[in-house]
Design a protein around this motif. Sequence first.
Motif, PDB file in Angstrom:
ATOM      1  N   GLY A  38       0.810  -1.216   0.000  1.00 52.90           N
ATOM      2  CA  GLY A  38       0.000   0.000   0.000  1.00 52.90           C
ATOM      3  C   GLY A  38       0.839   1.261   0.000  1.00 52.90           C
ATOM      4  N   VAL A  39       1.528   1.502  -1.102  1.00 54.47           N
ATOM      5  CA  VAL A  39       2.392   2.675  -1.193  1.00 54.47           C
ATOM      6  C   VAL A  39       1.818   3.650  -2.216  1.00 54.47           C
ATOM      7  CG1 VAL A  39       4.619   3.409  -2.131  1.00 54.47           C
ATOM      8  CG2 VAL A  39       4.535   1.610  -0.410  1.00 54.47           C
ATOM      9  N   SER A  40       1.690   4.919  -1.852  1.00 58.67           N
ATOM     10  CA  SER A  40       1.199   5.949  -2.767  1.00 58.67           C
ATOM     11  C   SER A  40       2.151   7.132  -2.759  1.00 58.67           C
ATOM     12  CB  SER A  40      -0.184   6.457  -2.349  1.00 58.67           C
ATOM     13  OG  SER A  40      -1.075   5.386  -2.214  1.00 58.67           O
ATOM     14  N   PHE A  41       2.526   7.598  -3.933  1.00 59.62           N
ATOM     15  CA  PHE A  41       3.302   8.844  -4.020  1.00 59.62           C
ATOM     16  C   PHE A  41       3.266   9.340  -5.454  1.00 59.62           C
ATOM     17  CE2 PHE A  41       6.315   5.336  -4.574  1.00 59.62           C
ATOM     18  CZ  PHE A  41       6.987   5.697  -5.732  1.00 59.62           C
ATOM     19  N   ASP A  42       3.638  10.602  -5.642  1.00 58.60           N
ATOM     20  CA  ASP A  42       3.741  11.176  -6.981  1.00 58.60           C
ATOM     21  C   ASP A  42       5.184  11.595  -7.214  1.00 58.60           C
ATOM     22  OD1 ASP A  42       0.955  11.008  -7.194  1.00 58.60           O
ATOM     23  OD2 ASP A  42       0.720  12.951  -6.204  1.00 58.60           O
ATOM     24  N   ILE A  43       5.589  11.584  -8.477  1.00 57.94           N
ATOM     25  CA  ILE A  43       6.884  12.174  -8.810  1.00 57.94           C
ATOM     26  C   ILE A  43       6.617  13.254  -9.851  1.00 57.94           C
ATOM     27  CG2 ILE A  43       9.237  11.761  -9.582  1.00 57.94           C
ATOM     28  CD1 ILE A  43       8.890   8.826  -8.913  1.00 57.94           C
ATOM     29  N   TYR A  44       7.075  14.449  -9.565  1.00 54.43           N
ATOM     30  CA  TYR A  44       6.841  15.563 -10.475  1.00 54.43           C
ATOM     31  C   TYR A  44       7.900  15.585 -11.559  1.00 54.43           C
ATOM     32  CZ  TYR A  44       3.584  17.066  -6.913  1.00 54.43           C
ATOM     33  OH  TYR A  44       2.533  17.106  -6.030  1.00 54.43           O
ATOM     34  N   GLU A  45       7.509  16.147 -12.690  1.00 55.23           N
ATOM     35  CA  GLU A  45       8.418  16.194 -13.829  1.00 55.23           C
ATOM     36  C   GLU A  45       9.690  16.969 -13.469  1.00 55.23           C
ATOM     37  OE1 GLU A  45       6.508  17.557 -17.346  1.00 55.23           O
ATOM     38  OE2 GLU A  45       7.879  16.344 -18.538  1.00 55.23           O
ATOM     39  N   GLY A  46      10.831  16.398 -13.788  1.00 52.45           N
ATOM     40  CA  GLY A  46      12.107  17.081 -13.582  1.00 52.45           C
ATOM     41  C   GLY A  46      12.671  16.972 -12.184  1.00 52.45           C
ATOM     42  N   GLU A  47      11.957  16.339 -11.278  1.00 54.75           N
ATOM     43  CA  GLU A  47      12.483  16.253  -9.915  1.00 54.75           C
ATOM     44  C   GLU A  47      13.172  14.909  -9.676  1.00 54.75           C
ATOM     45  OE1 GLU A  47      10.006  16.208  -6.421  1.00 54.75           O
ATOM     46  OE2 GLU A  47       8.816  14.536  -7.111  1.00 54.75           O
ATOM     47  N   THR A  48      13.879  14.840  -8.554  1.00 59.74           N
ATOM     48  CA  THR A  48      14.441  13.578  -8.100  1.00 59.74           C
ATOM     49  C   THR A  48      13.754  13.232  -6.791  1.00 59.74           C
ATOM     50  OG1 THR A  48      16.566  14.086  -9.081  1.00 59.74           O
ATOM     51  CG2 THR A  48      16.531  12.375  -7.394  1.00 59.74           C
ATOM     52  N   LEU A  49      13.078  12.109  -6.787  1.00 61.88           N
ATOM     53  CA  LEU A  49      12.480  11.637  -5.551  1.00 61.88           C
ATOM     54  C   LEU A  49      13.420  10.588  -4.971  1.00 61.88           C
ATOM     55  CD1 LEU A  49       9.985  11.570  -3.598  1.00 61.88           C
ATOM     56  CD2 LEU A  49       9.214   9.601  -4.901  1.00 61.88           C
ATOM     57  N   GLY A  50      13.895  10.825  -3.758  1.00 65.02           N
ATOM     58  CA  GLY A  50      14.741   9.844  -3.091  1.00 65.02           C
ATOM     59  C   GLY A  50      13.866   8.828  -2.387  1.00 65.02           C
ATOM     60  N   LEU A  51      14.232   7.558  -2.483  1.00 64.48           N
ATOM     61  CA  LEU A  51      13.486   6.517  -1.780  1.00 64.48           C
ATOM     62  C   LEU A  51      14.497   5.797  -0.896  1.00 64.48           C
ATOM     63  CD1 LEU A  51      10.767   5.103  -1.471  1.00 64.48           C
ATOM     64  CD2 LEU A  51      11.323   3.681  -3.419  1.00 64.48           C
ATOM     65  N   VAL A  52      14.359   5.994   0.421  1.00 67.82           N
ATOM     66  CA  VAL A  52      15.363   5.433   1.318  1.00 67.82           C
ATOM     67  C   VAL A  52      14.739   4.442   2.293  1.00 67.82           C
ATOM     68  CG1 VAL A  52      16.800   7.502   1.233  1.00 67.82           C
ATOM     69  CG2 VAL A  52      15.130   7.262   3.054  1.00 67.82           C
ATOM     70  N   GLY A  53      15.578   3.633   2.868  1.00 63.08           N
ATOM     71  CA  GLY A  53      15.114   2.640   3.830  1.00 63.08           C
ATOM     72  C   GLY A  53      16.183   1.569   3.939  1.00 63.08           C
ATOM     73  N   GLU A  54      16.009   0.674   4.912  1.00 57.58           N
ATOM     74  CA  GLU A  54      17.018  -0.349   5.118  1.00 57.58           C
ATOM     75  C   GLU A  54      16.757  -1.542   4.219  1.00 57.58           C
ATOM     76  OE1 GLU A  54      18.295  -0.396   9.465  1.00 57.58           O
ATOM     77  OE2 GLU A  54      16.194   0.102   9.544  1.00 57.58           O
ATOM     78  N   SER A  55      17.694  -2.483   4.186  1.00 60.19           N
ATOM     79  CA  SER A  55      17.506  -3.611   3.286  1.00 60.19           C
ATOM     80  C   SER A  55      16.248  -4.374   3.676  1.00 60.19           C
ATOM     81  CB  SER A  55      18.725  -4.527   3.298  1.00 60.19           C
ATOM     82  OG  SER A  55      19.167  -4.744   4.604  1.00 60.19           O
ATOM     83  N   GLY A  56      15.505  -4.795   2.677  1.00 61.40           N
ATOM     84  CA  GLY A  56      14.287  -5.545   2.933  1.00 61.40           C
ATOM     85  C   GLY A  56      13.061  -4.684   3.148  1.00 61.40           C
ATOM     86  N   CYS A  57      13.185  -3.362   3.039  1.00 61.21           N
ATOM     87  CA  CYS A  57      12.020  -2.520   3.305  1.00 61.21           C
ATOM     88  C   CYS A  57      11.125  -2.415   2.079  1.00 61.21           C
ATOM     89  CB  CYS A  57      12.432  -1.137   3.763  1.00 61.21           C
ATOM     90  SG  CYS A  57      13.098  -0.101   2.472  1.00 61.21           S
ATOM     91  N   GLY A  58      11.581  -2.900   0.938  1.00 56.20           N
ATOM     92  CA  GLY A  58      10.744  -2.917  -0.256  1.00 56.20           C
ATOM     93  C   GLY A  58      11.038  -1.804  -1.241  1.00 56.20           C
ATOM     94  N   LYS A  59      12.127  -1.064  -1.028  1.00 58.03           N
ATOM     95  CA  LYS A  59      12.362   0.079  -1.905  1.00 58.03           C
ATOM     96  C   LYS A  59      12.708  -0.339  -3.332  1.00 58.03           C
ATOM     97  CE  LYS A  59      17.002   0.900   0.006  1.00 58.03           C
ATOM     98  NZ  LYS A  59      17.152  -0.423   0.648  1.00 58.03           N
ATOM     99  N   SER A  60      13.519  -1.381  -3.478  1.00 56.99           N
ATOM    100  CA  SER A  60      13.839  -1.844  -4.828  1.00 56.99           C
ATOM    101  C   SER A  60      12.618  -2.449  -5.507  1.00 56.99           C
ATOM    102  CB  SER A  60      14.944  -2.892  -4.796  1.00 56.99           C
ATOM    103  OG  SER A  60      16.155  -2.290  -4.450  1.00 56.99           O
ATOM    104  N   THR A  61      11.783  -3.133  -4.724  1.00 54.68           N
ATOM    105  CA  THR A  61      10.572  -3.730  -5.286  1.00 54.68           C
ATOM    106  C   THR A  61       9.650  -2.643  -5.834  1.00 54.68           C
ATOM    107  OG1 THR A  61      10.789  -5.442  -3.611  1.00 54.68           O
ATOM    108  CG2 THR A  61       8.710  -5.358  -4.812  1.00 54.68           C
ATOM    109  N   VAL A  62       9.549  -1.516  -5.122  1.00 49.00           N
ATOM    110  CA  VAL A  62       8.759  -0.395  -5.629  1.00 49.00           C
ATOM    111  C   VAL A  62       9.301   0.028  -6.994  1.00 49.00           C
ATOM    112  CG1 VAL A  62       8.240   2.056  -5.298  1.00 49.00           C
ATOM    113  CG2 VAL A  62       8.002   0.476  -3.398  1.00 49.00           C
ATOM    114  N   GLY A  63      10.619   0.191  -7.075  1.00 48.99           N
ATOM    115  CA  GLY A  63      11.231   0.621  -8.331  1.00 48.99           C
ATOM    116  C   GLY A  63      10.918  -0.326  -9.470  1.00 48.99           C
TER     117      GLY A  63
END
Lengths: 352, 331
Positions: A38-63
């Motif tokens: 259940g993850v929701s977010f927007d990325i605006y044109e031209g920006e860099t959204l950082g996605l941080v967290g520890e290993s296993g938190c699901g950040k790569s899976t989101v990508g």
Amino acid sequence: MRDASPRKLVEVKNLKMHFAINSGILRRHTGDVKAVDGVSFDIYEGETLGLVGESGCGKSTVGRALLRLYEATSGSVVIDGTDIGRLGQKALRRIRPKMQMVFQDPQASLNPRMTVAAIIGEPLVEHTDLRGNARLARIHELMDQVGLNRAFAGRFPHEFSGGQRQRIGIARALALNPRFIVCDEPIAALDVSIQAQVVNLLEDLQDRLGLTYLFISHDLSMVRHIADRVAVMYLGQIAELSPRDALYADPLHPYAQALLSAVPEPDPSVESSRRRIILKGDVPSPANPPKGCNFCTRCPQAQPVCSDVKPPLLEVTPGRHVACHFVPPITAAAGSTGGPEASERNRQGEDR
Amino acid sequence: MPDGAEPVLDVRGLKTVFRTREGNVHAVNSVSFHLRPGELLGVVGESGSGKSVTMMSLIGLLPSPPAEVQAGQVLLDGRDILQVSSTQLQSIRGARIGFIFQDPMTSLNPVFTVGSQIMEPLRKHMGLTKAQAQVRAAELLDLVGIPDAKKRLSGYPHQFSGGMRQRVMIAIALACDPRVLIADEPTTALDVTIQAQILELVRELRQKLGMAIIWITHDLGVIAGIADRVMVMYAGQVVEQAPVKELFTRPQHPYTRALLKTIPHLAGPRSDRLQVIEGQPPIMMAAPAACAFAPRCAHAFDRCLRENPQRRPVGQGHDVACHWEAGAAHA
């Protein structure tokens, strides 16, 4: 900064990615690893959204789910107006050039039997009509863009250093003029002195080509450098999503606070006077996340309500979203400030 | 830390060469340093700078061939351990020098219980009986902050999380009350919140036990928080050595300066562009005849290409291997 009304390039709504656990002789479905829940977010044109967290938190899976390298369990991903999840294979293939990925391990993501020219040229073969010299010209152009010597086009990946290999991976991602690039820990495997080279390159390319990045990393100092906004993930969910400076100056979610306080600073006088929040224990298994707030088992501020009710991700000040019962949402504070942000706040309120 | 105390460990002119098909790789080139009782010496450098190989050579843990320790002395409490027989070295290694490796998963044996792995050095080097060793092993697990220590002794490594495994490794390294503990990137494989737990544990253990520690890392943040003194390595040589505050406030070697500038910070002003060290670290196919950093150095001049700089003192306990001096004119 950006225009008054930046356009949303990527919209993610309630994305879930569960991996089935099959066990027993019959390989029966006995549970799910809720890698992203259940993850929701927007990325605006031209920006860099950082996605941080520890290993296993699901950040790569989101990508990966964002680029539909995984078939998401539920939720929607809209990139540049197209719902990626609903597209058929043919239509998906047509819009693949718009979205690309730079992988963590440049060693494993480059085919050792292909030359650099063949690696960078592969997307051109697949998706464009460029042939022969025209294709080679484009490959050379890409090599120039990422700072690789054209003379090395005939060499193989093992002849390059880690930093140079990452440049090859970046050139490949750029080949089809993408709008959006997922950078999945692009500097984690590199030495400190090489990391800065690659990060500067990514920033230059963003300025020159107007790229939008999702920058996935566990290196909070580097994310502070490169990102405009930062999402902190914990156990498959976003704990806090805030503009960079606000997050680093004053993290609101207890996990974001603990995470930032745990990062060592390269300055002995800061280090000796710093107060650390040391979290107890380990991250629970995503196959069996705790009831209520998923951070409640380690949270230094947990109350009885936390292990019962899951806090939603709410806007607490304009642009800052926090999932915690004890950070009052914007409605509770309404009326106390009628500042200039009020109109923007309303606009964002309607979006939801 | 007592300044005048005799060093526990004194390394002089250590040279290690790897024989490979492409030729000899000079991994460690005349490295000298000392370690005082109770001190924590941080060793920083990028991959390939020779920091791990230096520590592995001094306790004879490198496979030979291809590695060959060609010269040098390693004095542990005044005795040269490069000259002792391999059985003697084995007992020194187990009892007097503890070692913690980077990856706790691969350095624990998956088919033995954690308890038996902690008891092994106790029985071998301290001559304890099985029952005595069991009691001591439980004490050790308790010491490194593993709850329910007695029960966990019968667990296998895969039943422990990454941070817990590293705690087990620390318990094994501390089992025989070593004089010196060598920790090779002990927190690199861990997440930051777990790293913070381990760093906290090491701070506590130092106060309780007072052993001398060599801490190898590439993370300058970790070093800033934990070390008393820091040694910076590049291309198998020590390029700068100083007390920790001095190194971070008054770095002298161009490599140290550049390294400190290239890493982004978590607080304070944020620069729009990161400083870069162009190029990459060399692979030493010959003994250094010139400054190994010269090709990447902003201050390099003629002499740097002709002559390998020797370490010279520039302050209290601070030395640097560089021809360049800030503010001086160089031809």
